[in-house]
Write a protein that holds these residues in place. Sequence first.
Motif, PDB file in Angstrom:
ATOM      1  N   MET A 174      32.862  10.664  12.313  1.00  0.00           N
ATOM      2  CA  MET A 174      31.567  10.099  11.977  1.00  0.00           C
ATOM      3  C   MET A 174      31.119  10.605  10.622  1.00  0.00           C
ATOM      4  SD  MET A 174      31.126   8.253  14.517  1.00  0.00           S
ATOM      5  CE  MET A 174      29.472   7.769  14.169  1.00  0.00           C
ATOM      6  N   ILE A 175      30.352   9.789   9.910  1.00  0.00           N
ATOM      7  CA  ILE A 175      29.862  10.123   8.570  1.00  0.00           C
ATOM      8  C   ILE A 175      28.352  10.227   8.621  1.00  0.00           C
ATOM      9  CG2 ILE A 175      29.831   9.450   6.155  1.00  0.00           C
ATOM     10  CD1 ILE A 175      32.568  10.115   7.247  1.00  0.00           C
ATOM     11  N   PRO A 176      27.787  11.439   8.537  1.00  0.00           N
ATOM     12  CA  PRO A 176      26.333  11.577   8.543  1.00  0.00           C
ATOM     13  C   PRO A 176      25.742  11.331   7.173  1.00  0.00           C
ATOM     14  CG  PRO A 176      27.340  13.719   8.464  1.00  0.00           C
ATOM     15  CD  PRO A 176      28.463  12.751   8.514  1.00  0.00           C
ATOM     16  N   SER A 177      24.455  11.181   7.151  1.00  0.00           N
ATOM     17  CA  SER A 177      23.744  10.989   5.882  1.00  0.00           C
ATOM     18  C   SER A 177      23.699  12.307   5.124  1.00  0.00           C
ATOM     19  CB  SER A 177      22.333  10.476   6.159  1.00  0.00           C
ATOM     20  OG  SER A 177      21.600  10.450   4.972  1.00  0.00           O
ATOM     21  N   SER A 178      23.667  12.232   3.795  1.00  0.00           N
ATOM     22  CA  SER A 178      23.666  13.437   2.967  1.00  0.00           C
ATOM     23  C   SER A 178      22.282  13.944   2.674  1.00  0.00           C
ATOM     24  CB  SER A 178      24.387  13.154   1.645  1.00  0.00           C
ATOM     25  OG  SER A 178      23.721  12.119   0.947  1.00  0.00           O
TER      26      SER A 178
ATOM     27  N   GLU B 277      22.847   5.008   9.984  1.00  0.00           N
ATOM     28  CA  GLU B 277      21.684   4.389  10.613  1.00  0.00           C
ATOM     29  C   GLU B 277      21.791   4.415  12.129  1.00  0.00           C
ATOM     30  OE1 GLU B 277      18.977   3.561   9.218  1.00  0.00           O
ATOM     31  OE2 GLU B 277      19.689   3.942   7.183  1.00  0.00           O
ATOM     32  N   ALA B 278      23.011   4.283  12.651  1.00  0.00           N
ATOM     33  CA  ALA B 278      23.179   4.333  14.097  1.00  0.00           C
ATOM     34  C   ALA B 278      22.750   5.681  14.645  1.00  0.00           C
ATOM     35  CB  ALA B 278      24.634   4.041  14.452  1.00  0.00           C
ATOM     36  N   PHE B 279      23.165   6.804  13.990  1.00  0.00           N
ATOM     37  CA  PHE B 279      22.774   8.131  14.471  1.00  0.00           C
ATOM     38  C   PHE B 279      21.300   8.409  14.243  1.00  0.00           C
ATOM     39  CE2 PHE B 279      27.314   9.001  14.622  1.00  0.00           C
ATOM     40  CZ  PHE B 279      27.383   9.692  15.816  1.00  0.00           C
ATOM     41  N   ARG B 280      20.738   7.840  13.208  1.00  0.00           N
ATOM     42  CA  ARG B 280      19.285   7.962  13.031  1.00  0.00           C
ATOM     43  C   ARG B 280      18.548   7.305  14.190  1.00  0.00           C
ATOM     44  NH1 ARG B 280      18.762   6.521   6.583  1.00  0.00           N
ATOM     45  NH2 ARG B 280      19.195   8.623   5.771  1.00  0.00           N
ATOM     46  N   THR B 281      19.063   6.131  14.615  1.00  0.00           N
ATOM     47  CA  THR B 281      18.446   5.437  15.750  1.00  0.00           C
ATOM     48  C   THR B 281      18.557   6.274  17.023  1.00  0.00           C
ATOM     49  OG1 THR B 281      19.006   3.296  14.784  1.00  0.00           O
ATOM     50  CG2 THR B 281      18.504   3.325  17.126  1.00  0.00           C
ATOM     51  N   VAL B 282      19.736   6.871  17.260  1.00  0.00           N
ATOM     52  CA  VAL B 282      19.907   7.721  18.447  1.00  0.00           C
ATOM     53  C   VAL B 282      18.952   8.900  18.385  1.00  0.00           C
ATOM     54  CG1 VAL B 282      21.528   9.154  19.720  1.00  0.00           C
ATOM     55  CG2 VAL B 282      22.296   6.999  18.739  1.00  0.00           C
TER      56      VAL B 282
ATOM     57  N   LEU C 121      32.276  13.847  18.845  1.00  0.00           N
ATOM     58  CA  LEU C 121      31.836  13.249  17.590  1.00  0.00           C
ATOM     59  C   LEU C 121      30.351  12.918  17.640  1.00  0.00           C
ATOM     60  CD1 LEU C 121      34.793  10.935  16.627  1.00  0.00           C
ATOM     61  CD2 LEU C 121      34.208  13.141  15.684  1.00  0.00           C
ATOM     62  N   VAL C 122      29.910  12.381  18.779  1.00  0.00           N
ATOM     63  CA  VAL C 122      28.487  12.083  18.913  1.00  0.00           C
ATOM     64  C   VAL C 122      27.671  13.375  18.850  1.00  0.00           C
ATOM     65  CG1 VAL C 122      26.731  11.170  20.474  1.00  0.00           C
ATOM     66  CG2 VAL C 122      28.883   9.949  20.183  1.00  0.00           C
ATOM     67  N   SER C 123      28.160  14.426  19.505  1.00  0.00           N
ATOM     68  CA  SER C 123      27.427  15.704  19.499  1.00  0.00           C
ATOM     69  C   SER C 123      27.307  16.249  18.083  1.00  0.00           C
ATOM     70  CB  SER C 123      28.154  16.716  20.390  1.00  0.00           C
ATOM     71  OG  SER C 123      28.233  16.249  21.717  1.00  0.00           O
ATOM     72  N   SER C 124      28.436  16.324  17.377  1.00  0.00           N
ATOM     73  CA  SER C 124      28.421  16.914  16.038  1.00  0.00           C
ATOM     74  C   SER C 124      27.592  16.095  15.070  1.00  0.00           C
ATOM     75  CB  SER C 124      29.847  17.065  15.530  1.00  0.00           C
ATOM     76  OG  SER C 124      30.483  15.805  15.515  1.00  0.00           O
ATOM     77  N   ASN C 125      27.750  14.792  15.070  1.00  0.00           N
ATOM     78  CA  ASN C 125      27.013  13.957  14.127  1.00  0.00           C
ATOM     79  C   ASN C 125      25.547  13.829  14.497  1.00  0.00           C
ATOM     80  OD1 ASN C 125      28.910  12.522  12.005  1.00  0.00           O
ATOM     81  ND2 ASN C 125      30.067  12.741  13.904  1.00  0.00           N
ATOM     82  N   LEU C 126      25.215  13.862  15.796  1.00  0.00           N
ATOM     83  CA  LEU C 126      23.811  13.849  16.185  1.00  0.00           C
ATOM     84  C   LEU C 126      23.139  15.147  15.766  1.00  0.00           C
ATOM     85  CD1 LEU C 126      21.517  12.382  17.612  1.00  0.00           C
ATOM     86  CD2 LEU C 126      22.304  13.370  19.771  1.00  0.00           C
ATOM     87  N   ALA C 127      23.844  16.285  15.944  1.00  0.00           N
ATOM     88  CA  ALA C 127      23.285  17.572  15.484  1.00  0.00           C
ATOM     89  C   ALA C 127      23.091  17.558  13.976  1.00  0.00           C
ATOM     90  CB  ALA C 127      24.235  18.695  15.894  1.00  0.00           C
ATOM     91  N   LEU C 128      24.035  17.001  13.247  1.00  0.00           N
ATOM     92  CA  LEU C 128      23.908  16.915  11.801  1.00  0.00           C
ATOM     93  C   LEU C 128      22.745  16.021  11.402  1.00  0.00           C
ATOM     94  CD1 LEU C 128      25.140  17.692   9.093  1.00  0.00           C
ATOM     95  CD2 LEU C 128      26.633  15.719   9.279  1.00  0.00           C
TER      96      LEU C 128
ATOM     97  N   ASP D 278      27.806  20.481  23.544  1.00  0.00           N
ATOM     98  CA  ASP D 278      28.934  19.556  23.736  1.00  0.00           C
ATOM     99  C   ASP D 278      29.740  20.053  24.922  1.00  0.00           C
ATOM    100  OD1 ASP D 278      30.923  17.710  23.500  1.00  0.00           O
ATOM    101  OD2 ASP D 278      31.995  18.808  21.930  1.00  0.00           O
ATOM    102  N   SER D 279      29.737  19.290  26.005  1.00  0.00           N
ATOM    103  CA  SER D 279      30.382  19.729  27.241  1.00  0.00           C
ATOM    104  C   SER D 279      31.682  18.978  27.458  1.00  0.00           C
ATOM    105  CB  SER D 279      29.449  19.496  28.430  1.00  0.00           C
ATOM    106  OG  SER D 279      29.444  18.126  28.781  1.00  0.00           O
ATOM    107  N   PRO D 280      32.524  19.457  28.391  1.00  0.00           N
ATOM    108  CA  PRO D 280      33.720  18.690  28.763  1.00  0.00           C
ATOM    109  C   PRO D 280      33.310  17.401  29.468  1.00  0.00           C
ATOM    110  CG  PRO D 280      33.871  20.971  29.494  1.00  0.00           C
ATOM    111  CD  PRO D 280      32.466  20.763  29.084  1.00  0.00           C
ATOM    112  N   PRO D 281      34.267  16.483  29.677  1.00  0.00           N
ATOM    113  CA  PRO D 281      33.949  15.256  30.432  1.00  0.00           C
ATOM    114  C   PRO D 281      33.532  15.576  31.859  1.00  0.00           C
ATOM    115  CG  PRO D 281      36.043  15.039  29.267  1.00  0.00           C
ATOM    116  CD  PRO D 281      35.653  16.470  29.164  1.00  0.00           C
ATOM    117  N   LEU D 282      32.762  14.668  32.473  1.00  0.00           N
ATOM    118  CA  LEU D 282      32.302  14.894  33.849  1.00  0.00           C
ATOM    119  C   LEU D 282      33.465  14.958  34.824  1.00  0.00           C
ATOM    120  CD1 LEU D 282      29.212  12.503  33.989  1.00  0.00           C
ATOM    121  CD2 LEU D 282      29.227  14.974  33.643  1.00  0.00           C
ATOM    122  N   GLY D 283      34.552  14.331  34.476  1.00  0.00           N
ATOM    123  CA  GLY D 283      35.689  14.340  35.380  1.00  0.00           C
ATOM    124  C   GLY D 283      36.586  15.539  35.215  1.00  0.00           C
TER     125      GLY D 283
END
Length: 799
Positions: free
Chosen positions: A5-9, A572-577, A606-613, A706-711
């Motif tokens: 993922m590419i976060p905003s600068s 923009e997608a991560f900003r929305t999240v 990826l979602v965890s790292s980019n959302l944190a960023l 960031d956790s392991p999968p539920l399974g």
Amino acid sequence: MSGKMIPSSGPISIEPHQELGLQNGAPYDPPPDESDGVQWGRYISALRRYRWFMLMVVLLGTGIGVGITRFIDPEYVARSTLMVQGGGGQKGGPIQAKGLIAGNAWIQLLQSFAVIDTVVLKQSLFVLPNTISDSAAFRGFSLARRFQGGKYQLKVNEQGTRYALSTNGGMEVENGAVADSVGRKLGFLWQPSKRALGRGRTIKFEVTNPREASNDLLQRFNAAMAQESDFLRLSLRDVDPGRAATVLNAIDTQFVALAADLKKRQIAELSVILRSQLDTVRSQLETAEDRLKQYQIDIITKPTEQMGVSPGLAQTSGQSTTQYFAQKMQLDAVRKDREGIEQILARLKTGESTVDAFQTIGVVRTSPNLTAALNELSQKESELRALQYRYTDEHKPVQDVKAMIQTLRDQTIPEYAMALVTQLKSQEAGLGNDLKGAEADLRQIPVRAIEEGRLTREVAGLTVLTNDLNARYQSNALAEKSSQPDVTILDDAQPPQKPTSNTAPKIILMAFGASLGAAFALAILLDMLDKRFRYPEQVSRELGLSILGAIPGIKRSNGRQLKAEEAAQVVEAFRTVRLNLAHSYGAAGPVMLTISSPGSGDGKSLVSSNLALSFAEAGYRTLLIDGDIRRGELHRMFSLDRRPGLLDYLVGDSSMDAVVRPSTHEGLSVIPCGTRRQQGPELLGSAAMSHLMAEMKTRFNVIIVDSPPLGAGIDPFVLGTATGHMLMVFRSGETDRAMAEAKLKLLDRLPVRVLGAVLNDIQADGVYKYYSYLYGYTSDEEGAKQLAGHAADAEVSSS
């Protein structure tokens, strides 16, 4: 989502506490789906996803249609025209017999088995060669009374001297020398010549029942006759143009011959009936003449005292006497005729007499309607005998003629007779009134004169009737000698040069349409049976989760860099999240949540790292904890050492400050997973973990785990309990819906609030078209930073 993922600068201008302070913020609502109506978006997406499979089905179905056309020969239509004498209107001319039948009844006769069966037998249409070119070998083929139908093949050796006849299954039935009879054991009367069979040939053919061949011929045969027209137009379909013309001409010839034969029989039957009636009336005339002659002799030789005039000489009486006698005889004649008709009607009701008895009453000839009805009855009876000679009683024309005869006997003739009786009664009443005035003066007139007049009138009536029947008999005899067929062939059938219908294009088109419909149906069916997440409503409606955002799939250009527009879409997608997550979380302290997914490969790391960023760039003090103590790889993404990390702190080997690592991104700190330990799941639920989370709440605005999968085990459930909140990541086309539903049911028993879901690796079209952003609307000064490390590899290994 594949790739990193590419976060905003650059951070956006929203203060941390200002954003988190929104009360009762609603989560992001997904675009309206079409589940309440026709789900066009879903169907279109399914068709696009299975387009190659659909193309294969269409090509296969069309190929099958093309293959079928190789076994279907084009059809030819031969046509001919017949002219029917008197078929459409009134015809005048010399004395001739009336037409056999009228109107469209000709078509019924033409399609009768009397015509079709004869043609089938003469043309040997009950034998069907597989190849048209083999038809010449079956000339003269006929059947015995008992035969065995089926499919056969005749093989001739290379020398052309021997043959072998076998069934289609290969069982030999007969063999012998060429030019001998073939198929005697099977009831075939067939002796083909050596030239017709040739050498080294295999002739395949089928023998059917002649009646079945007739039914097949009727299916391909058509006859039409326009109303008020004298022309009967015929057509016949066949794959062989020459055979079509030959068979149609044979039908025409047989039909004309049958019509001529039936007409001759009809005329002959009518002559027999007229001759019988003429003989009967002549006998009655002779009897009446004898009675008159005897009566005249009696009144001369046996005079009485009551006679006022000379016996037998009533004509010498005075004018009034003569007039009275005439009126009296007329009255008696009218009364006698009336009583005769009434007696016949009475006997008709009891079945003791027939309508033929009306012919003996002379007054009947004065009634045009009754005379015409009696003549029509005679004609129909003649026509019935002619039809019964050729057809059974179940044949429709026979039944129609019977119905007409029955109507004439039971309704028409009795009605006209009653009308005549009424007329005679009126005439009788008038004559009675006229006679009353002269009755007193003429009482002495001999009754014998009246009787003589009645007998004379009877003779005169029978004489007229005899002459009439004799004229009709002579006219019918003349018509019989000059009889001409009612049907003539106007146009012979000629072999058509071009096929009338070529079904190959139609079959190919139908195969294409059917395969296209089957491809659509299979695509929709496969989509309905797909157990993976494909559409937003599967998350919002089936699982009851709010969709906080959707991360588009990344298409790489040259190297590892993204295009600027695609990077902007991801930002923009991560900003929305981030925005929807803040609204969904509320204002109760800092944001603390665990990010997980049902299975591996969904993109949760990826979602965890980019959302944190994204939170860090927005000005939040953000902590990202790698809770995947089994396969955590966040340290690679941020170029950090894995040890010391979370597990090292939980076992007491490292301090809290030692495990919290600053990243290269301002405002973002990371706690790696640390040293791998077998008792890691138990350590996550320890008091040290609770102490760590309580301490981090005082230092950071946002804490993302960031956790392991539920399974993968109990780790995500323990981490979710520690943070109290969880965010699910579903990857479009990958995440198993059944597993997701099962794991979410386990979360219902724990003190964990599921904030919503993030859809990963979507294509911003079809059902996801509302999740995309406008291209070309990014800021010029806004660059793009890329997380260090191989994000795609890290995600696969960590998930």
